[in-house]
Design a protein around this motif. Structure first.
Motif, mmCIF file in Angstrom:
data_model
loop_
_atom_site.group_PDB
_atom_site.id
_atom_site.type_symbol
_atom_site.label_atom_id
_atom_site.label_comp_id
_atom_site.label_asym_id
_atom_site.label_seq_id
_atom_site.Cartn_x
_atom_site.Cartn_y
_atom_site.Cartn_z
ATOM 1 N N ALA A 1 0.847 -1.190 0.000
ATOM 2 C CA ALA A 1 0.000 0.000 0.000
ATOM 3 C C ALA A 1 0.881 1.239 0.000
ATOM 4 O O ALA A 1 2.057 1.183 0.389
ATOM 5 N N GLN A 2 0.321 2.355 -0.426
ATOM 6 C CA GLN A 2 1.098 3.597 -0.446
ATOM 7 C C GLN A 2 1.516 3.990 0.971
ATOM 8 O O GLN A 2 2.543 4.626 1.160
ATOM 9 N N GLU A 3 0.754 3.587 1.945
ATOM 10 C CA GLU A 3 1.051 3.938 3.339
ATOM 11 C C GLU A 3 2.107 3.019 3.967
ATOM 12 O O GLU A 3 2.447 3.170 5.130
ATOM 13 N N ALA A 4 2.609 2.052 3.210
ATOM 14 C CA ALA A 4 3.569 1.085 3.747
ATOM 15 C C ALA A 4 4.820 1.787 4.266
ATOM 16 O O ALA A 4 5.290 2.759 3.679
ATOM 17 N N ASP A 5 5.334 1.264 5.377
ATOM 18 C CA ASP A 5 6.559 1.851 5.919
ATOM 19 C C ASP A 5 7.784 1.208 5.262
ATOM 20 O O ASP A 5 7.658 0.292 4.444
ATOM 21 N N GLU A 6 8.969 1.709 5.611
ATOM 22 C CA GLU A 6 10.207 1.241 4.979
ATOM 23 C C GLU A 6 10.414 -0.263 5.169
ATOM 24 O O GLU A 6 10.874 -0.949 4.249
ATOM 25 N N GLU A 7 10.084 -0.754 6.337
ATOM 26 C CA GLU A 7 10.287 -2.178 6.623
ATOM 27 C C GLU A 7 9.355 -3.055 5.768
ATOM 28 O O GLU A 7 9.780 -4.092 5.250
ATOM 29 N N GLN A 8 8.122 -2.643 5.601
ATOM 30 C CA GLN A 8 7.188 -3.402 4.765
ATOM 31 C C GLN A 8 7.646 -3.417 3.305
ATOM 32 O O GLN A 8 7.548 -4.435 2.623
ATOM 33 N N ILE A 9 8.157 -2.298 2.843
ATOM 34 C CA ILE A 9 8.660 -2.215 1.473
ATOM 35 C C ILE A 9 9.875 -3.122 1.302
ATOM 36 O O ILE A 9 9.987 -3.861 0.321
ATOM 37 N N GLN B 1 10.641 -5.815 3.069
ATOM 38 C CA GLN B 1 10.220 -7.214 3.132
ATOM 39 C C GLN B 1 9.576 -7.659 1.823
ATOM 40 O O GLN B 1 9.848 -8.754 1.330
ATOM 41 N N ALA B 2 8.742 -6.802 1.255
ATOM 42 C CA ALA B 2 8.092 -7.128 -0.012
ATOM 43 C C ALA B 2 9.139 -7.272 -1.119
ATOM 44 O O ALA B 2 9.075 -8.202 -1.934
ATOM 45 N N TYR B 3 10.105 -6.363 -1.136
ATOM 46 C CA TYR B 3 11.174 -6.421 -2.132
ATOM 47 C C TYR B 3 11.958 -7.729 -2.014
ATOM 48 O O TYR B 3 12.192 -8.419 -3.003
ATOM 49 N N ARG B 4 12.365 -8.063 -0.815
ATOM 50 C CA ARG B 4 13.174 -9.274 -0.617
ATOM 51 C C ARG B 4 12.407 -10.532 -1.036
ATOM 52 O O ARG B 4 12.958 -11.429 -1.675
ATOM 53 N N LYS B 5 11.152 -10.586 -0.675
ATOM 54 C CA LYS B 5 10.324 -11.745 -1.020
ATOM 55 C C LYS B 5 10.196 -11.890 -2.541
ATOM 56 O O LYS B 5 10.395 -12.977 -3.096
ATOM 57 N N LEU B 6 9.885 -10.781 -3.213
ATOM 58 C CA LEU B 6 9.710 -10.827 -4.662
ATOM 59 C C LEU B 6 11.031 -11.026 -5.404
ATOM 60 O O LEU B 6 11.076 -11.741 -6.410
ATOM 61 N N ALA B 7 12.092 -10.392 -4.914
ATOM 62 C CA ALA B 7 13.395 -10.547 -5.559
ATOM 63 C C ALA B 7 13.856 -12.000 -5.485
ATOM 64 O O ALA B 7 14.408 -12.538 -6.451
ATOM 65 N N LYS B 8 13.610 -12.621 -4.364
ATOM 66 C CA LYS B 8 13.983 -14.025 -4.210
ATOM 67 C C LYS B 8 13.143 -14.905 -5.146
ATOM 68 O O LYS B 8 13.653 -15.838 -5.763
ATOM 69 N N LYS B 9 11.870 -14.574 -5.263
ATOM 70 C CA LYS B 9 10.956 -15.375 -6.093
ATOM 71 C C LYS B 9 11.291 -15.269 -7.583
ATOM 72 O O LYS B 9 11.227 -16.246 -8.318
ATOM 73 N N TYR B 10 11.660 -14.068 -8.055
ATOM 74 C CA TYR B 10 11.864 -13.839 -9.483
ATOM 75 C C TYR B 10 13.340 -13.692 -9.889
ATOM 76 O O TYR B 10 13.622 -13.287 -11.011
ATOM 77 N N HIS B 11 14.258 -14.007 -9.002
ATOM 78 C CA HIS B 11 15.684 -13.817 -9.314
ATOM 79 C C HIS B 11 16.074 -14.622 -10.549
ATOM 80 O O HIS B 11 15.714 -15.804 -10.674
ATOM 81 N N PRO B 12 16.824 -13.997 -11.471
ATOM 82 C CA PRO B 12 17.210 -14.680 -12.720
ATOM 83 C C PRO B 12 18.013 -15.968 -12.512
ATOM 84 O O PRO B 12 17.941 -16.873 -13.335
ATOM 85 N N ASP B 13 18.761 -16.064 -11.418
ATOM 86 C CA ASP B 13 19.520 -17.295 -11.160
ATOM 87 C C ASP B 13 18.595 -18.480 -10.890
ATOM 88 O O ASP B 13 18.954 -19.619 -11.152
ATOM 89 N N LEU B 14 17.419 -18.204 -10.354
ATOM 90 C CA LEU B 14 16.456 -19.271 -10.079
ATOM 91 C C LEU B 14 15.622 -19.624 -11.305
ATOM 92 O O LEU B 14 15.000 -20.687 -11.348
#
Length: 137
Positions: A10-18, A20-33
């Motif tokens: 959400a736009q109201e998300a704090d730095e930690e939520q952003i 966590q979302a980044y890490r989760k998605l980056a791990k899921k879609y990483h080109p090495d995987l």
């Protein structure tokens, strides 16, 4: 591109939520995987780009201001959450009532709440059959 949608926050998300979302998605879609998967690689690039903007407070503030000026909706309206784009739910409900012969909202149009039991019976209601089979009544 809506960076908040890319990261699923959400736009109201704090730095930690952003983060966590980044890490989760980056791990899921990483080109090495996902070697040789162009769609996954493109998604990963979008995720990194979104995090570069939203992860930096100054860039995020600038991005939010630009969104406000461009007229891009910041929040979804009630209508956007409640129905498919371009679909008239009132017409759909009327068509379904006409097809099935009863109101899905429990009462027929033009009846008072007390008269709702006098309206047409739901033909899909299997309560009586269930009660007879289970010998509840």
């Amino acid at each position: 591109m809506d960076y908040y949608k890319v990261l699923g926050v959400a736009q109201e998300a704090d730095e930690e939520q952003i983060k966590q979302a980044y890490r989760k998605l980056a791990k899921k879609y990483h080109p090495d995987l996902h070697p040789d998967d162009a769609a996954s690689e493109a998604k990963f690039k979008d995720i990194v780009e979104a995090y570069e903007i939203l992860g930096d407070a100054a860039k995020r503030k600038e991005y939010d201001e630009k969104r406000k000026r461009s007229g891009e909706p910041i929040r979804k309206t009630k209508e956007e959450y409640s129905s498919a784009p371009g679909m008239d739910m009132g017409k759909f409900t009327k068509d379904m009532e006409r097809y099935f012969g009863f109101s899905f909202q429990g009462k027929q149009p033009g009846t008072r709440d007390g008269d709702a039991k006098k309206s047409k019976k739901n033909p899909l209601d299997v309560t009586e059959m269930f009660e007879a089979f289970m010998k509840v009544k």
